[in-house]
Motif scaffolding. Structure first.
Motif, PDB file in Angstrom:
ATOM      1  N   VAL A  88      -2.621   0.609  11.907  1.00 30.77           N
ATOM      2  CA  VAL A  88      -3.034   1.937  11.426  1.00 30.77           C
ATOM      3  C   VAL A  88      -1.977   2.534  10.495  1.00 30.77           C
ATOM      4  O   VAL A  88      -2.301   2.943   9.379  1.00 30.77           O
ATOM      5  CB  VAL A  88      -3.378   2.882  12.603  1.00 30.77           C
ATOM      6  N   PRO A  89      -0.694   2.568  10.898  1.00 29.05           N
ATOM      7  CA  PRO A  89       0.295   3.135   9.977  1.00 29.05           C
ATOM      8  C   PRO A  89       0.367   2.405   8.640  1.00 29.05           C
ATOM      9  O   PRO A  89       0.413   3.039   7.585  1.00 29.05           O
ATOM     10  CB  PRO A  89       1.623   2.979  10.731  1.00 29.05           C
ATOM     11  N   SER A  90       0.366   1.080   8.672  1.00 28.07           N
ATOM     12  CA  SER A  90       0.623   0.348   7.436  1.00 28.07           C
ATOM     13  C   SER A  90      -0.629   0.102   6.606  1.00 28.07           C
ATOM     14  O   SER A  90      -0.664   0.394   5.414  1.00 28.07           O
ATOM     15  CB  SER A  90       1.298  -0.995   7.749  1.00 28.07           C
ATOM     16  N   VAL A  91      -1.680  -0.418   7.246  1.00 23.47           N
ATOM     17  CA  VAL A  91      -2.858  -0.818   6.478  1.00 23.47           C
ATOM     18  C   VAL A  91      -3.806   0.362   6.259  1.00 23.47           C
ATOM     19  O   VAL A  91      -4.211   0.641   5.133  1.00 23.47           O
ATOM     20  CB  VAL A  91      -3.582  -1.992   7.171  1.00 23.47           C
ATOM     21  N   VAL A  92      -4.148   1.060   7.352  1.00 23.87           N
ATOM     22  CA  VAL A  92      -5.110   2.159   7.225  1.00 23.87           C
ATOM     23  C   VAL A  92      -4.477   3.340   6.489  1.00 23.87           C
ATOM     24  O   VAL A  92      -5.052   3.870   5.538  1.00 23.87           O
ATOM     25  CB  VAL A  92      -5.638   2.587   8.613  1.00 23.87           C
ATOM     26  N   CYS A  93      -3.271   3.749   6.900  1.00 24.13           N
ATOM     27  CA  CYS A  93      -2.638   4.916   6.257  1.00 24.13           C
ATOM     28  C   CYS A  93      -1.929   4.509   4.964  1.00 24.13           C
ATOM     29  O   CYS A  93      -2.267   4.997   3.885  1.00 24.13           O
ATOM     30  CB  CYS A  93      -1.665   5.596   7.213  1.00 24.13           C
ATOM     31  N   GLY A  94      -0.958   3.614   5.059  1.00 29.46           N
ATOM     32  CA  GLY A  94      -0.225   3.195   3.860  1.00 29.46           C
ATOM     33  C   GLY A  94      -1.188   2.693   2.799  1.00 29.46           C
ATOM     34  O   GLY A  94      -1.195   3.168   1.652  1.00 29.46           O
ATOM     35  N   GLY A  95      -2.034   1.753   3.181  1.00 33.93           N
ATOM     36  CA  GLY A  95      -3.016   1.192   2.247  1.00 33.93           C
ATOM     37  C   GLY A  95      -4.002   2.240   1.769  1.00 33.93           C
ATOM     38  O   GLY A  95      -4.413   2.242   0.604  1.00 33.93           O
ATOM     39  N   GLY A  96      -4.361   3.145   2.664  1.00 29.96           N
ATOM     40  CA  GLY A  96      -5.315   4.210   2.333  1.00 29.96           C
ATOM     41  C   GLY A  96      -4.799   5.099   1.211  1.00 29.96           C
ATOM     42  O   GLY A  96      -5.559   5.514   0.326  1.00 29.96           O
ATOM     43  N   PHE A  97      -3.520   5.411   1.252  1.00 25.86           N
ATOM     44  CA  PHE A  97      -2.939   6.225   0.179  1.00 25.86           C
ATOM     45  C   PHE A  97      -2.772   5.419  -1.109  1.00 25.86           C
ATOM     46  O   PHE A  97      -3.161   5.854  -2.185  1.00 25.86           O
ATOM     47  CB  PHE A  97      -1.571   6.787   0.611  1.00 25.86           C
ATOM     48  N   ILE A  98      -2.176   4.223  -0.941  1.00 26.03           N
ATOM     49  CA  ILE A  98      -1.845   3.445  -2.142  1.00 26.03           C
ATOM     50  C   ILE A  98      -3.093   3.071  -2.939  1.00 26.03           C
ATOM     51  O   ILE A  98      -3.101   3.140  -4.177  1.00 26.03           O
ATOM     52  CB  ILE A  98      -1.050   2.170  -1.751  1.00 26.03           C
ATOM     53  N   LYS A  99      -4.167   2.710  -2.252  1.00 30.51           N
ATOM     54  CA  LYS A  99      -5.360   2.272  -3.005  1.00 30.51           C
ATOM     55  C   LYS A  99      -5.966   3.423  -3.805  1.00 30.51           C
ATOM     56  O   LYS A  99      -6.774   3.205  -4.700  1.00 30.51           O
ATOM     57  CB  LYS A  99      -6.387   1.636  -2.075  1.00 30.51           C
ATOM     58  N   ARG A 100      -5.554   4.657  -3.485  1.00 29.14           N
ATOM     59  CA  ARG A 100      -6.014   5.826  -4.257  1.00 29.14           C
ATOM     60  C   ARG A 100      -4.926   6.311  -5.220  1.00 29.14           C
ATOM     61  O   ARG A 100      -5.018   7.396  -5.761  1.00 29.14           O
ATOM     62  CB  ARG A 100      -6.447   6.929  -3.314  1.00 29.14           C
ATOM     63  N   GLY A 101      -3.883   5.493  -5.342  1.00 31.69           N
ATOM     64  CA  GLY A 101      -2.777   5.858  -6.237  1.00 31.69           C
ATOM     65  C   GLY A 101      -2.999   5.345  -7.649  1.00 31.69           C
ATOM     66  O   GLY A 101      -4.121   4.970  -8.028  1.00 31.69           O
ATOM     67  N   THR A 102      -1.937   5.336  -8.408  1.00 35.43           N
ATOM     68  CA  THR A 102      -2.020   4.860  -9.794  1.00 35.43           C
ATOM     69  C   THR A 102      -2.095   3.334  -9.809  1.00 35.43           C
ATOM     70  O   THR A 102      -1.792   2.673  -8.802  1.00 35.43           O
ATOM     71  CB  THR A 102      -0.766   5.276 -10.579  1.00 35.43           C
ATOM     72  N   ASP A 103      -2.461   2.805 -10.956  1.00 30.99           N
ATOM     73  CA  ASP A 103      -2.500   1.346 -11.096  1.00 30.99           C
ATOM     74  C   ASP A 103      -1.122   0.753 -10.821  1.00 30.99           C
ATOM     75  O   ASP A 103      -0.999  -0.298 -10.196  1.00 30.99           O
ATOM     76  CB  ASP A 103      -2.974   0.958 -12.499  1.00 30.99           C
ATOM     77  N   ALA A 104      -0.097   1.468 -11.314  1.00 34.13           N
ATOM     78  CA  ALA A 104       1.262   0.960 -11.109  1.00 34.13           C
ATOM     79  C   ALA A 104       1.597   0.913  -9.617  1.00 34.13           C
ATOM     80  O   ALA A 104       2.232  -0.039  -9.138  1.00 34.13           O
ATOM     81  CB  ALA A 104       2.258   1.850 -11.845  1.00 34.13           C
ATOM     82  N   GLN A 105       1.184   1.950  -8.884  1.00 32.32           N
ATOM     83  CA  GLN A 105       1.464   1.965  -7.438  1.00 32.32           C
ATOM     84  C   GLN A 105       0.715   0.844  -6.723  1.00 32.32           C
ATOM     85  O   GLN A 105       1.255   0.169  -5.845  1.00 32.32           O
ATOM     86  CB  GLN A 105       1.085   3.337  -6.849  1.00 32.32           C
TER      87      GLN A 105
END
Lengths: 384, 396
Positions: A88-105
């Protein structure tokens, strides 16, 4: 309407269940939880090889094209095995934010999240913020192109194992304003970050994370400056759905263990499972479990709906799971009697995990209130 | 009927309060809610009370009781709870002591009662067995007569704090052919006797509070039999009724609610103290109302005891409702501290990581909640208490 899982989801569940059965038995878990590290990196990498981390990401992001239902499948199995590794911390939360970030992120972090090499923790809670995601005393002050972060994040689950942190901080406005909240991604090893690591009562690890003049560039911002709250709420609702799934897995096993114990345990010359008072209680536990599964499906399926619908669904699920988890946990111990109180039996550990899920991302009272407020604001729509 | 305290009772409260404030060991203040105390910490207050003559208020005066009225005893409990005092443990004072002075012989009284009063001798309870929990009468541990000794063999479990015990009282089967309840004897055992092994059981909160006690060819002099051979079940039941009446824990729960109020005043929800939010305020009110109902039920029970009726099946009400209040209290305390329930305080000490993550009042909140699940299981589970009321009061 369709409540069936896809063939891929079924296969994912089966292979994960087998892996946990073979390599994550209760005694192995006990050793890992008591060890200095508190988790198994090799297990984490095996989970990654199985495709768990890729499963919920879209194909264009390099994932397997699944979504929240895939995360739900994973977390149900994690709940059954009391898995401590930080999905949950890494994939659901971390991934959840990053996949909505910039292309560079996305470029920088997504591959690592999916391979298991990059591990995120979500630093959202604060010592005095309780469950209000906008109640932030951690600040990020503009400094040239970038920001300087100061503050203290509380009980950051999985932080001792993390390489990176998602941090929520106030960039403008007053302490509890909905506006003025910004999300940052930082390397945990960044200068100025210090942690105090500790075990948690349910067998995981967490940290108090202190930020002292931590300088980050503009590229560390995820989403919009000052308008991070909607994204935080969205990812938190996704985390809630995943935690609800974990709770369902834990409830299922706790209930099954209790029924089995009531078959084996004899008192007054008869299995205690023959006593009607215990039979009905185990039926109540079963009904709580079934309704929890229903609510978890409902909340997971509504994650993509409009904001109010999504939030109400997540709150409703979290309320039922908080209540159901408490009842199932408590009664599992009660029906096991003294044996349920021992560290030796697994059932007590399920009880502890079920207890603590209530305090992650808002407890029963918090979500009852959120649901009520959303309903009050939603009256015209309801009257349509 | 009258709820007012008399001037004498008000004076009594002043007296005991002053005594407690003056004599309660300073180093123990604030440790009363912990589960991991040392033998010395457990016994410190007991020994002071023993010297003062206040360690066994409920006993008949001729055995060292204080002769206090039930109201005075109630005041005594309240004043100690105010300090979160670590009270004398029940195993000697409330359990085996009354059995010895009621059913024991003069030698047994002379030998054992002084040590229980003074706090010099630590007792443990050898009742439950792996196969005899709720169905206590099915104990299998045997005591076989061999000359002027009994030879005891068997396994007891949930022997609370037996790791510190000097003596234990054990239910043993002395007549294997009799019906379950007949054929049990109540035997006192020196825990240093060869053949006794006490093995720790770790509980879900991480503490070592209970044990397995294995007895292998343990030779005990026959004079350690209390009362008559094969009549132990009568004494066991007498003891359980005594155990239950102390189990309500009203004064302690009152103190717990004060502590909860204090926590809920310091915790805030969106800037408002938690205690001022309608949701939480009502939960505390509900708990207080439940506690009041328990308190007045206990006072009525005490009054009828004072009128010469021993603790009867009504004490089962106190056990069920008392433990429900205790459990709810720890549940709300955990809820109040929110995220900071998660840090594992015992684990941190074990790993040398220090305690005190988050506010002090959050330490042990989850651990205590976990630990208190035992209360609806021990001393006859709450299901068993309901069976007792069904049978003894409803006559069904």
């Amino acid at each position: 309407m369709d409540f069936n899982f896809t063939e891929e989801q079924g296969m994912l569940r089966d292979s994960l269940a087998k892996m946990i059965r073979d390599q994550y038995d209760f005694e192995s878990r006990r050793k890992v939880v008591a060890s200095a590290e508190g988790w198994r990196k090799d297990m984490w990498m095996q989970f990654a090889e199985l495709g768990l981390m890729m499963a919920p990401f879209s194909e264009e992001d390099g994932g397997l094209g699944g979504g929240p239902i895939d995360a739900m499948v994973v977390m149900e199995e994690f709940g059954k095995g009391l898995v401590v590794e930080p999905y949950v911390p890494s994939v659901v939360c971390g991934g959840g934010f990053i996949k909505r970030g910039t292309d560079a992120q996305k470029e920088e972090y997504l591959t690592g999240i999916m391979s298991g090499e990059t591990i995120f923790a979500f630093a959202y809670a604060e010592p005095r913020g309780r469950y209000n995601l906008a109640d932030l005393e951690t600040t990020a002050k503009k400094d040239g192109e970038g920001f300087v972060i100061n503050g203290h994040k509380a009980v950051v689950i999985g932080a001792p194992w993390a390489t990176h942190l998602i941090v929520t901080a106030r960039t403008s406005g007053d302490r509890r304003d909905k506006n003025g909240v910004t999300v940052f991604v930082v390397e945990k090893s960044a200068p100025g970050i210090s942690t105090r690591d500790y075990p948690t009562v349910d067998g995981r690890r967490a940290s108090e994370v202190y930020f002292e003049n931590v300088a980050v560039g503009a590229e560390a911002v995820i989403g919009e400056v000052d308008n991070g709250l909607p994204l935080i709420e969205l990812v938190s609702d996704e985390a809630i759905a995943a935690l609800c799934a974990e709770a369902c897995g834990a409830m299922k096993v706790a209930h099954e263990m209790t029924v089995e114990y009531s078959r084996q345990r004899k008192q007054f010359g008869t299995p205690i499972g023959k006593f009607q008072v215990l039979q009905h209680r185990m039926v109540d536990m079963f009904m709580e479990y079934e309704q929890s599964v229903s609510m978890t499906y409902m909340a997971t399926l509504k994650l993509g709906d409009d904001e109010v619908t999504r939030k109400k669904a997540a709150s409703a699920a979290k309320v039922r799971i908080g209540q159901g988890g408490r009842f199932v946990g408590q009664q599992s111990i009660q029906i096991h009697g003294g044996m349920g109180m021992t560290d030796e039996l697994a059932v007590g550990h399920y009880f502890k995990r079920l207890t603590m899920i209530d305090s992650e991302f808002g407890n029963v009272d918090h979500h009852l209130k959120r649901y009520t407020e959303l309903s009050a604001a939603d009256v015209p729509a309801a009257a349509e | 009927m009258n709820l007012e305290f008399t001037p004498e009772e008000i004076e009594f409260r002043k007296e005991v309060r002053a005594f407690i404030e003056e004599n309660y060991p300073k180093e123990l203040v604030g440790t009363g809610t912990r589960e991991d105390l040392s033998r010395e910490q457990f016994l410190a207050w007991h020994k002071i009370l023993g010297k003062k003559g206040w360690s066994v208020p409920a006993w008949p005066e001729k055995y060292g009781g204080t002769g206090w009225t039930s109201t005075q005893k109630y005041i005594w409990g309240e004043e100690n709870a105010r300090m979160d005092a670590i009270m004398p443990l029940p195993f000697g004072v409330s359990m085996v002591g009354p059995v010895i002075y009621t059913f024991g012989n003069e030698e047994q009284k002379a030998k054992h009662l002084p040590g229980i009063r003074s706090g010099d001798v630590w007792w443990c309870q050898g009742y439950s067995e792996p196969g005899a929990g709720s169905d206590l009468a099915s104990v299998k541990t045997t005591a076989v007569r061999d000359g002027d000794h009994y030879v005891i063999n068997g396994q007891k479990t949930w022997t609370t704090l037996a790791q510190h015990a000097d003596w234990g009282f054990f239910l043993c089967r002395t007549d294997p052919n009799a019906k379950a309840q007949e054929g049990i004897s109540f035997i006192l055992v020196d825990m240093k006797t060869p053949g006794i092994e006490v093995r720790p059981i770790k509980l879900i909160d991480g503490t070592h509070e209970v044990n397995e006690t294995w007895l292998t060819d343990v030779r005990v002099p026959v004079e350690n039999l209390v009362g008559e051979e094969n009549k132990g079940w009568t004494y066991a039941k007498f003891l359980l009724a005594h155990e239950r009446s102390g189990i309500a824990g009203v004064a302690r729960s009152k103190r717990g609610i004060e502590r909860l109020r204090d926590i809920a005043t310091q915790e805030t929800v969106d800037g408002t103290p938690l205690i001022e939010t309608p949701e939480f305020a009502r939960k505390i009110s509900q708990l207080e109302i439940d506690l009041t109902a328990l308190e007045f039920t206990e006072l009525r029970t005490l009054a009828s005891e004072a009128a010469g009726k021993g603790p009867g099946p009504e004490s089962s009400i106190l056990k069920v409702k008392g433990t429900e209040v205790q459990q709810r209290l720890t549940e709300l305390t955990l809820e109040a501290v929110n995220h900071y329930g998660a840090p594992y305080a015992y684990g941190m000490e074990a790993t040398g990581n220090g305690a005190g993550i988050g506010p002090d009042y959050a330490d042990f909140a989850a651990e205590t909640y976990f630990n208190m699940r035992k209360t609806s299981i021990y001393g006859g589970s709450n299901e068993i208490q309901r069976n007792i009321i069904t049978k003894m009061i409803l006559g069904l």
